[in-house]
Design a protein around this motif. Structure first.
Motif, short mmCIF file in Angstrom:
data_model
loop_
_atom_site.label_atom_id
_atom_site.label_comp_id
_atom_site.label_asym_id
_atom_site.label_seq_id
_atom_site.Cartn_x
_atom_site.Cartn_y
_atom_site.Cartn_z
N UNK A 112 17.69 10.12 -36.46
CA UNK A 112 18.29 9.73 -37.87
C UNK A 112 18.69 11.28 -38.48
N UNK A 113 18.15 12.30 -37.97
CA UNK A 113 18.17 13.78 -38.45
C UNK A 113 19.33 14.37 -37.48
N UNK A 114 19.92 13.71 -36.55
CA UNK A 114 20.87 14.37 -35.83
C UNK A 114 20.27 14.97 -34.46
N UNK A 115 19.19 14.81 -33.94
CA UNK A 115 18.66 15.46 -32.89
C UNK A 115 18.71 14.36 -31.67
N UNK A 116 18.96 15.04 -30.34
CA UNK A 116 19.08 14.22 -29.43
C UNK A 116 17.81 13.33 -29.45
N UNK A 117 18.06 11.92 -28.95
CA UNK A 117 17.06 11.02 -29.04
C UNK A 117 15.94 11.17 -28.27
N UNK A 118 15.91 11.70 -27.11
CA UNK A 118 14.80 11.82 -26.48
C UNK A 118 13.85 12.99 -26.63
N UNK A 119 14.70 14.17 -26.79
CA UNK A 119 14.05 15.42 -27.25
C UNK A 119 13.38 15.25 -28.90
N UNK A 163 21.51 24.76 -25.83
CA UNK A 163 22.26 23.29 -26.11
C UNK A 163 21.03 22.36 -25.95
N UNK A 164 19.98 22.52 -27.00
CA UNK A 164 19.04 21.66 -27.18
C UNK A 164 19.33 20.47 -27.54
N UNK A 165 20.47 19.94 -27.94
CA UNK A 165 20.67 18.77 -28.44
C UNK A 165 21.77 18.00 -27.24
N UNK A 166 22.05 18.74 -26.13
CA UNK A 166 23.02 18.03 -25.15
C UNK A 166 24.44 17.77 -25.78
N UNK A 167 24.90 18.85 -26.50
CA UNK A 167 26.09 18.46 -27.15
C UNK A 167 27.22 18.66 -26.12
N UNK A 168 27.05 19.37 -25.32
CA UNK A 168 28.24 19.94 -24.63
C UNK A 168 28.23 18.99 -23.24
#
Length: 302
Positions: A112-119, A163-168
């Motif tokens: 809900x805060x925009x972080x990659x779900x697993x991390x 790229x902690x949130x795996x956006x690339x």
């Protein structure tokens, strides 16, 4: 001690244990075993109705068990803050905080805060919860923070700080491995910061255990893990490393427990060794700083 079991758990009467994801699988077995030994158990769960059902099963099986349910959604920092506030209001101390909940190989999505779900769930959610509850643990003699990691921490990649949130790009297994590696790095850095206090941090992993964790796995990953299905151990066995880390009087801060069998896939719990990446002190400190920045939670220690 070659075959540690729940019979070795010391009396837990008067101790308060908060366990995340305790309505099913490993978390449920952990909660049930601690309740049998007299602990006051708080099931911190996303689905309150399932949590209540789990509490009823535990109290039905163990006369006099003291089990309560706390709503907690680790994908929401607001929920984490609200849950921590309610737990602090209900308990003037916490003896055991067991960071057990998790998700595995999910499709690309965010909290809900925009972080990659697993991390965001497996690491950041527990980082925030622990930081918000740590002041209840510090005064309690013999208190512990136990965080559940996985053999998945050995996935051949470091923390992707760029790229902690795996956006690339996104890899289900890569993101899962990063989150489980983060669990261990968090434990080791937390233990360093807890030096000189009443509290220690330890970690555990369940090996190959039957649980609902892999329910999100796509067919290719299911096929990859199919050879391991016949050797999976029960959730009760998979919970033993966590229970030993939480209750064995001989546990030292920073220790990591897992199954004793070949490949740490099954068996009774023993001290195991995590990979070299998890012991990179600079990376641990960098992860800690980034986690504080992302969650807005700072710790009053270290």
């Amino acid at each position: 001690m070659s075959k540690w079991t729940t019979a070795h758990i010391p009396d837990q009467s008067g101790r308060i244990a908060v366990i995340t994801g305790a309505n099913t699988g490993l978390g449920y077995e952990t909660a049930a075993a601690l309740a049998v030994k007299g602990a006051r158990v708080v099931l911190a769960v996303r689905n309150v109705e399932k949590g209540k059902a789990a509490a009823e099963r535990i109290t039905a099986a163990t006369a006099g068990a003291d089990v309560t349910v706390q709503e907690l959604d680790l994908t929401s920092l607001q929920s984490i803050r609200e849950a921590a506030e309610q737990i602090r209001a209900a308990h003037d101390r916490i003896d055991l905080l067991i960071n057990n909940a998790g998700v595995m190989v999910t499709p690309k999505s965010t909290t809900k805060d925009g972080f990659e779900l697993q991390f965001g769930t497996n690491h950041l959610g527990h980082f925030a919860l622990t930081g918000l509850l740590i002041e209840r643990l510090l005064p309690a003699s013999g208190s512990r923070v136990v965080t559940v990691s996985s053999n998945g921490h050995k996935y051949p990649a470091p923390i992707r700080f760029d790229d902690l949130q795996w956006e690339r790009s996104y890899s289900r297994m890569g993101a899962y491995g990063q989150s489980k590696l983060a669990n261990l790095m968090f434990t080791y850095e937390l233990q360093r910061r807890l030096a000189g206090t009443n509290t220690i941090a330890a970690a555990a992993h369940p090996g190959a255990s039957r649980s609902e964790l892999g329910r999100n796995a796509p067919l290719p990953i299911m096929v990859l893990f199919a050879p391991f299905m016949p050797i999976q151990q029960s959730a009760a066995m998979g919970a033993l490393p966590t229970l030993r880390a939480a209750t064995d009087p001989g546990v030292l801060g920073g220790q990591f427990f897992g199954p004793s069998g070949i490949g740490e896939l099954r068996g009774h719990p023993k001290v195991v060794v995590s990979n070299d990446r998890s012991h990179d002190v600079d990376a641990q400190r960098r992860l800690w700083a980034v986690s504080e920045e992302l969650t807005g939670v700072t710790y009053p220690i270290g």
